[in-house]
Write a protein that holds these residues in place. Structure first.
Motif, PDB file in Angstrom:
ATOM      1  N   TRP A  88       0.839  -1.186   0.000  1.00  0.00           N
ATOM      2  CA  TRP A  88       0.000   0.000   0.000  1.00  0.00           C
ATOM      3  C   TRP A  88       0.876   1.239   0.000  1.00  0.00           C
ATOM      4  CZ3 TRP A  88      -0.024   3.695   3.936  1.00  0.00           C
ATOM      5  CH2 TRP A  88       0.757   3.374   5.038  1.00  0.00           C
ATOM      6  N   GLU A  89       0.272   2.358  -0.381  1.00  0.00           N
ATOM      7  CA  GLU A  89       0.979   3.633  -0.352  1.00  0.00           C
ATOM      8  C   GLU A  89      -0.038   4.752  -0.515  1.00  0.00           C
ATOM      9  OE1 GLU A  89       4.589   5.955  -2.734  1.00  0.00           O
ATOM     10  OE2 GLU A  89       4.072   3.901  -3.271  1.00  0.00           O
ATOM     11  N   THR A  90       0.234   5.861   0.135  1.00  0.00           N
ATOM     12  CA  THR A  90      -0.567   7.062  -0.073  1.00  0.00           C
ATOM     13  C   THR A  90       0.366   8.201  -0.438  1.00  0.00           C
ATOM     14  OG1 THR A  90      -0.475   7.729   2.251  1.00  0.00           O
ATOM     15  CG2 THR A  90      -2.329   6.340   1.588  1.00  0.00           C
ATOM     16  N   ASP A 118     -11.657   5.989   6.545  1.00  0.00           N
ATOM     17  CA  ASP A 118     -11.937   5.429   7.867  1.00  0.00           C
ATOM     18  C   ASP A 118     -10.815   4.484   8.278  1.00  0.00           C
ATOM     19  OD1 ASP A 118     -14.712   6.453   8.018  1.00  0.00           O
ATOM     20  OD2 ASP A 118     -15.061   5.031   6.385  1.00  0.00           O
ATOM     21  N   ALA A 119     -10.594   4.389   9.583  1.00  0.00           N
ATOM     22  CA  ALA A 119      -9.745   3.348  10.159  1.00  0.00           C
ATOM     23  C   ALA A 119     -10.686   2.409  10.904  1.00  0.00           C
ATOM     24  CB  ALA A 119      -8.698   3.946  11.096  1.00  0.00           C
ATOM     25  N   VAL A 120     -10.768   1.157  10.439  1.00  0.00           N
ATOM     26  CA  VAL A 120     -11.713   0.180  10.970  1.00  0.00           C
ATOM     27  C   VAL A 120     -10.946  -0.899  11.717  1.00  0.00           C
ATOM     28  CG1 VAL A 120     -13.524  -1.457  10.338  1.00  0.00           C
ATOM     29  CG2 VAL A 120     -13.197   0.608   8.977  1.00  0.00           C
ATOM     30  N   ARG A 121     -11.473  -1.315  12.893  1.00  0.00           N
ATOM     31  CA  ARG A 121     -10.792  -2.336  13.701  1.00  0.00           C
ATOM     32  C   ARG A 121     -11.793  -3.378  14.171  1.00  0.00           C
ATOM     33  NH1 ARG A 121      -7.809  -0.158  18.422  1.00  0.00           N
ATOM     34  NH2 ARG A 121      -6.607  -2.061  18.183  1.00  0.00           N
ATOM     35  N   GLY A 122     -11.693  -4.584  13.604  1.00  0.00           N
ATOM     36  CA  GLY A 122     -12.514  -5.692  14.059  1.00  0.00           C
ATOM     37  C   GLY A 122     -11.934  -6.287  15.332  1.00  0.00           C
ATOM     38  N   ASP A 152      -1.976   2.657  14.901  1.00  0.00           N
ATOM     39  CA  ASP A 152      -1.542   4.053  14.933  1.00  0.00           C
ATOM     40  C   ASP A 152      -1.214   4.574  13.538  1.00  0.00           C
ATOM     41  OD1 ASP A 152      -1.854   4.149  17.710  1.00  0.00           O
ATOM     42  OD2 ASP A 152       0.191   3.421  18.047  1.00  0.00           O
ATOM     43  N   VAL A 153      -0.618   3.725  12.714  1.00  0.00           N
ATOM     44  CA  VAL A 153      -0.317   4.105  11.324  1.00  0.00           C
ATOM     45  C   VAL A 153      -1.619   4.347  10.572  1.00  0.00           C
ATOM     46  CG1 VAL A 153       0.636   3.286   9.133  1.00  0.00           C
ATOM     47  CG2 VAL A 153       1.920   2.948  11.251  1.00  0.00           C
ATOM     48  N   ALA A 154      -2.602   3.445  10.730  1.00  0.00           N
ATOM     49  CA  ALA A 154      -3.888   3.607  10.046  1.00  0.00           C
ATOM     50  C   ALA A 154      -4.577   4.899  10.468  1.00  0.00           C
ATOM     51  CB  ALA A 154      -4.780   2.406  10.323  1.00  0.00           C
ATOM     52  N   ALA A 155      -4.569   5.215  11.756  1.00  0.00           N
ATOM     53  CA  ALA A 155      -5.198   6.444  12.239  1.00  0.00           C
ATOM     54  C   ALA A 155      -4.483   7.678  11.691  1.00  0.00           C
ATOM     55  CB  ALA A 155      -5.205   6.462  13.765  1.00  0.00           C
ATOM     56  N   GLU A 156      -3.159   7.637  11.690  1.00  0.00           N
ATOM     57  CA  GLU A 156      -2.372   8.766  11.182  1.00  0.00           C
ATOM     58  C   GLU A 156      -2.609   8.967   9.684  1.00  0.00           C
ATOM     59  OE1 GLU A 156       2.284   9.314  10.233  1.00  0.00           O
ATOM     60  OE2 GLU A 156       1.824   8.773  12.314  1.00  0.00           O
ATOM     61  N   VAL A 157      -2.617   7.882   8.921  1.00  0.00           N
ATOM     62  CA  VAL A 157      -2.837   7.981   7.471  1.00  0.00           C
ATOM     63  C   VAL A 157      -4.256   8.463   7.189  1.00  0.00           C
ATOM     64  CG1 VAL A 157      -2.981   6.669   5.315  1.00  0.00           C
ATOM     65  CG2 VAL A 157      -1.066   6.294   6.877  1.00  0.00           C
ATOM     66  N   GLU A 159      -6.106  10.387   9.046  1.00  0.00           N
ATOM     67  CA  GLU A 159      -6.154  11.815   9.358  1.00  0.00           C
ATOM     68  C   GLU A 159      -5.469  12.636   8.261  1.00  0.00           C
ATOM     69  OE1 GLU A 159      -4.517  14.868  12.790  1.00  0.00           O
ATOM     70  OE2 GLU A 159      -4.871  12.781  13.328  1.00  0.00           O
ATOM     71  N   ARG A 160      -4.281  12.172   7.827  1.00  0.00           N
ATOM     72  CA  ARG A 160      -3.560  12.901   6.783  1.00  0.00           C
ATOM     73  C   ARG A 160      -4.344  12.913   5.470  1.00  0.00           C
ATOM     74  NH1 ARG A 160      -0.288  12.495   2.605  1.00  0.00           N
ATOM     75  NH2 ARG A 160      -0.118  10.238   2.558  1.00  0.00           N
ATOM     76  N   LEU A 161      -4.920  11.758   5.083  1.00  0.00           N
ATOM     77  CA  LEU A 161      -5.695  11.701   3.840  1.00  0.00           C
ATOM     78  C   LEU A 161      -6.926  12.594   3.902  1.00  0.00           C
ATOM     79  CD1 LEU A 161      -5.572   7.941   2.793  1.00  0.00           C
ATOM     80  CD2 LEU A 161      -4.459   9.885   1.681  1.00  0.00           C
ATOM     81  N   THR A 162      -7.538  12.672   5.059  1.00  0.00           N
ATOM     82  CA  THR A 162      -8.700  13.542   5.222  1.00  0.00           C
ATOM     83  C   THR A 162      -8.303  14.998   4.985  1.00  0.00           C
ATOM     84  OG1 THR A 162      -9.718  12.003   6.770  1.00  0.00           O
ATOM     85  CG2 THR A 162     -10.514  14.278   6.818  1.00  0.00           C
ATOM     86  N   LEU A 163      -7.183  15.411   5.552  1.00  0.00           N
ATOM     87  CA  LEU A 163      -6.719  16.786   5.362  1.00  0.00           C
ATOM     88  C   LEU A 163      -6.345  17.059   3.912  1.00  0.00           C
ATOM     89  CD1 LEU A 163      -4.536  17.185   8.584  1.00  0.00           C
ATOM     90  CD2 LEU A 163      -6.792  18.191   8.126  1.00  0.00           C
ATOM     91  N   VAL A 164      -5.645  16.121   3.285  1.00  0.00           N
ATOM     92  CA  VAL A 164      -5.238  16.298   1.882  1.00  0.00           C
ATOM     93  C   VAL A 164      -6.465  16.307   0.978  1.00  0.00           C
ATOM     94  CG1 VAL A 164      -3.968  15.258  -0.028  1.00  0.00           C
ATOM     95  CG2 VAL A 164      -2.942  15.325   2.236  1.00  0.00           C
ATOM     96  N   THR A 165      -7.430  15.438   1.256  1.00  0.00           N
ATOM     97  CA  THR A 165      -8.640  15.365   0.437  1.00  0.00           C
ATOM     98  C   THR A 165      -9.438  16.661   0.513  1.00  0.00           C
ATOM     99  OG1 THR A 165      -8.744  12.976   0.780  1.00  0.00           O
ATOM    100  CG2 THR A 165     -10.750  14.037   0.037  1.00  0.00           C
TER     101      THR A 165
END
Length: 173
Positions: A88-90, A118-122, A152-157, A159-165
């Motif tokens: 994966w990569e963003t 979204d960051a989803v956690r089952g 933590d990586v999923a939450a950070e990504v 958040e960053r994608l939301t801001l960039v979007t």
């Protein structure tokens, strides 16, 4: 026409290329546990029925052996194969994902098309400290799911994608 790029309005052309980042190593345990919960459950049920129902044993022998072999594949082979394949990569322009173990799927979503992140956690992901990054786009193919990321990586990504979007021109349709 150059078939190796996807142009988003007002952005530099996106080059189709494999994503760079592997998923978290704990994803191997997650996939193994999922295989054990599904294929392993079938094997256990067949084994219990064969043990309790003596007249059915001759008919249950072959399905039981096949279920046991499938459980081994799902618990030992699949997780390692997925870990070798999943990437994966963003970037500030797109989300890239390469997934699958029998059928590989490579997806690229320009951020101008992103509707939600979204960051989803089952339950098993929570147990292992993992999360799935879900990027929903206007595509009929559905969301891009990047599974097996550190929580933590999923939450950070996300958040960053939301801001960039939010800064990316386009109507996400």
């Amino acid at each position: 026409m150059d078939t190796t790029s996807v142009d988003a309005p007002g952005a530099a052309p996106l080059r189709l290329r494999p994503p760079r980042n592997p998923v978290d190593a704990r994803a191997v345990r997650w996939w193994a546990l999922r295989g054990l919960c599904s294929a392993g459950l079938v094997t256990v049920v067949l084994g219990v029925v064969a043990w309790l129902w003596e007249p059915g044993r001759p008919w249950l022998a072959a399905p039981l052996v096949l279920a046991a072999l499938w459980t081994v594949v799902r618990v030992v082979v699949e997780p390692r194969w997925r870990f070798a394949v999943h990437r994966w990569e963003t970037t500030d322009q797109a989300v890239y994902a390469l997934t699958g173990w029998l059928v590989r799927e490579w997806r690229v979503a320009p951020l101008s098309r992103v509707q939600t992140v979204d960051a989803v956690r089952g339950p098993l992901e929570q147990l292992l400290g993992l999360a799935t990054l879900r990027v929903t786009t206007a595509s009929s193919s559905g969301a891009i799911n990047v599974v097996g990321l550190d929580k933590d990586v999923a939450a950070e990504v996300a958040e960053r994608l939301t801001l960039v979007t939010e800064r990316t021109p386009g109507d996400a349709t």
